[in-house]
Every structure is written in structure tokens, then in C-alpha cells.
Design an enzyme around this catalytic site. Sequence first.
Site, PDB file in Angstrom:
ATOM      1  CB  SER A  97      -0.960  -0.048   1.189  1.00 40.23           C
ATOM      2  OG  SER A  97      -1.986   0.889   1.051  1.00 40.23           O
ATOM      3  CG  ASP A 237      -2.656   4.196  -1.303  1.00 37.81           C
ATOM      4  OD1 ASP A 237      -3.349   3.950  -2.305  1.00 37.81           O
ATOM      5  OD2 ASP A 237      -2.769   3.580  -0.228  1.00 37.81           O
ATOM      6  CG  ASP A 239      -2.944  -0.495  -2.328  1.00 35.33           C
ATOM      7  OD1 ASP A 239      -2.939   0.683  -1.915  1.00 35.33           O
ATOM      8  OD2 ASP A 239      -3.457  -1.435  -1.688  1.00 35.33           O
ATOM      9  CG  ASP A 241      -6.120   0.942  -0.526  1.00 28.70           C
ATOM     10  OD1 ASP A 241      -5.286   1.872  -0.493  1.00 28.70           O
ATOM     11  OD2 ASP A 241      -6.120   0.006   0.302  1.00 28.70           O
TER      12      ASP A 241
END
EC number: 5.4.2.10
Length: 440
Positions: A97, A237, A239, A241
Amino acid sequence: MKLFGTDGVRGKAGEFLTPFLAMKLAMSFGECLPKKTGKILVGKDTRRSGYMIENALVSGLTAIGYDVIQIGPMPTPAIAFLTEDMRCDGGIMISASHNPYYDNGIKFFDSFGNKLSQEFEEKIEKRYFENNFNLKTEKEIGKSKRIDDVIGRYIVHIKSSFPKHVNLNGMRIVLDTANGAAYKVAPTIFTELGADVITINDEPDGFNINQNAGAMHPEFLAKKVLEYRADIGFALDGDADRLVVVDEKGEIVNGDKLLGALAYYLHKQNKLKNNGVAVTVMSNGALEKFLNDMGIKVYRSNVGDKYVLEVMKEKDLNFGGEQSGHIIFSDYAKTGDGLVSALQAVAYLIQSGKKASEAFDLFELYPQIQANIQVSSKPPLNEIEGAKELLDEVEKEGYRHLVRYSGTENKLRLLVEGESENKAKELLVKLKEFFKSKLS
């Protein structure tokens, strides 16, 4: 649990997160899944270590008889969507992440694209430590194939969340993709909807993910929004999400104000299911008051989008989120999706007829005063003599408090929030002195 944290398994690549761990974890996951189609989807972000972990996962899954579909760099919410859409038994995302490149992680999804329950994670860990896997013979071993064109499915899905009567013609948007998983998909979506798109941090090299970029460093996006005289800026960010919004003045929109504006938007369209919103214990009390004044119920969860989603399911809601930028529109996504959130934010902005600086500034936040104290032990807070009485006193003054131990350090975290900053400081000093005397 020894392996799983709040969002999958995460650690330093090559040290904690080795290919051996990844392979065993994949076999444990596969053997715990109900096998229907015999397919598992694997995606990743743009970290160099993703190659190593991906190959280890494929090795483990094929060894126990699963066929693996590898789709390369894609956002975490895309893995959740595509796992269900492509009729897979499960999905795996390789990402840490918002962490630096040297960390990596493994997130798991069931056949419906949902994150796993704690009970399921415990089952996987048990299997992992039993270390006794049902390896297949040479005729039963699975195969893997790489599919590069699934990006189109996800783009169509994301665009379906955007109102059909609205377009982005004439709107200038700056996107910061954090050199991460959405570096291709994000600009494609906004360009197809008609926006004039300027993309920054969209050249991943395996090491620059989240580095002075994206949702963790929105100050760089803020400069670009001003430089290009854009209407709005969106930072994702690694990834994708999580979403951070920057208005046309280069100001970073507070996460609670963003949640408030989006809830207001859904409410006005009669699209807010059961007239409720799920937020975490960290959300500002002024957000709760703003929503309550419109007749919207507010439900609080522990910190983490996983817990927000649990409350949403329990109360049958379709909207919730964290002030950190994880926002869940469950009509369109099973997890926080930065791109769905960005499209909803820009749809609201256009239909409000206002500038972003006005549209996302619907209420004033209460002052929040925070402190940490070192502790030598962590007894249950409700067993500390006098603690309940003191916290009740804070509440009687009309102030909200949050007292919790850090999950990773020997610290107690304190927060007091209310209308007067001076009064909040005064109450925090009281709490600090009391807990210091009991725990230090």
C-alpha cells in the site's frame, strides 16, 4: 496472529517476506478455499520485489492444483472486482500500500472479492504452521497464464459509477499516481470521460513507489494544481485504495470534510442507504454533528477500512470511510477504491456548481488535541482505578476522548476534541497526568 496484521501479511521484502513464506502462504490459502472453478487471480503494484513474490505465489498455487491468472500491476480494488468478475475461487494482491518500496505485502480476497475475516486468516495461519500440504502429481499440477487486457474490464466497471448525464469536458485535473499500481488506469479513465488530464509520478521504476509522491505526500500535487491552474487534484497511494483531494487553491482537503461532502452528495440524491454513514473513532466530532443535523446517522468503527466495512455490512449501509482517505462506496466496490472516490468527488463538484474550495468546505472542524505517553505495561484501561470516572468527567464537559494503546509501540495514545481548543488542552493535561501516574 503471527503472520496477519490489520491488512494481510506485510513486511520487509527478502527479510520477513521471503519467497519461501509467500509460497507456503499461497498453498495455505489455496487449501483453505472452497474449490469451485480452480482459478486464482494474482495482481501486484509496481515494487521490484513483486516479481519475486508473484513467482513464489504461482509456484505454491500450481503445486496444489490451482490454475493462476496473472494480471500484472493493477489497483487493489481492481483485484477485488476482477476476482468475482472472472469467477475465480480467490484473489491475491501483492502490495504494501502506502509503505516504501522495500516493504511488500500479500492481501487475500474470497471468491466474492471480499477481504478475509479474522477467522479465515486464523485458519490459513494454522495450515501454514502445520506445514503439511497436499501436493499434486505431475498430471494434476496447475498452470498459469498472464492476461494483460483485463484493464479494460476494470475501466468499464469504474466508469459505470459515474453519472451518465455528466462529463468532464473543460475540466482540468492533476492526477498523482504515486508511481504505483494505477499509473496506467487512472489517467485513462479521466481522459475517456473528457477531462484535460495532467499526470505526475506515473513512471514507476520498481523503487520510487510512494517516494515523495501520492497520498502520503500531497504537498507535491498541491504545487502542480497551482502551477497548471487546475480545477482539482487527486492523489492516490501505491495500490490506489486511498484518495487525497487538493482544491483549486492548492489546499489539501481534510479527510473528514471530504467524507462529509460525499455523504451530503449521496443524501441529496436519495442514494444514501438507510440514511447512515460508517466512520472510525478517529473522525472529527464536527463531521458527526454536520451529518446528524441532516438527519444522517453516524456509526463508528475501529481504525481500518476492514472494520468500516464490517459496520457497513452490519448496519446495511452503502457509504463509509476513514479520514486517511480510504472511502468505500459499496454499490461500486468491495473495498476502498481511490478511483471510484475520485469520480464521485468530481461528479459532486460539477453538480454543486462551485469551486472545489467551497464545495468541500461545508463545516468547521473541532480542535483535536493529541498526546502520547510512554508506558511500562498495558493493563486493560477499564481496570485502571479512577479511569472511568475521569473519562466520564471529560464527556460531561461535552468533549470527546479517545484513549488507546499503540499496536506497535509501548505508548498510550490520547485525544481530546471539542469546541474550545483551550478547554481541550486543559482536559488533555488532566488525562496525561492521570495515566502517567498509573502506567509510567
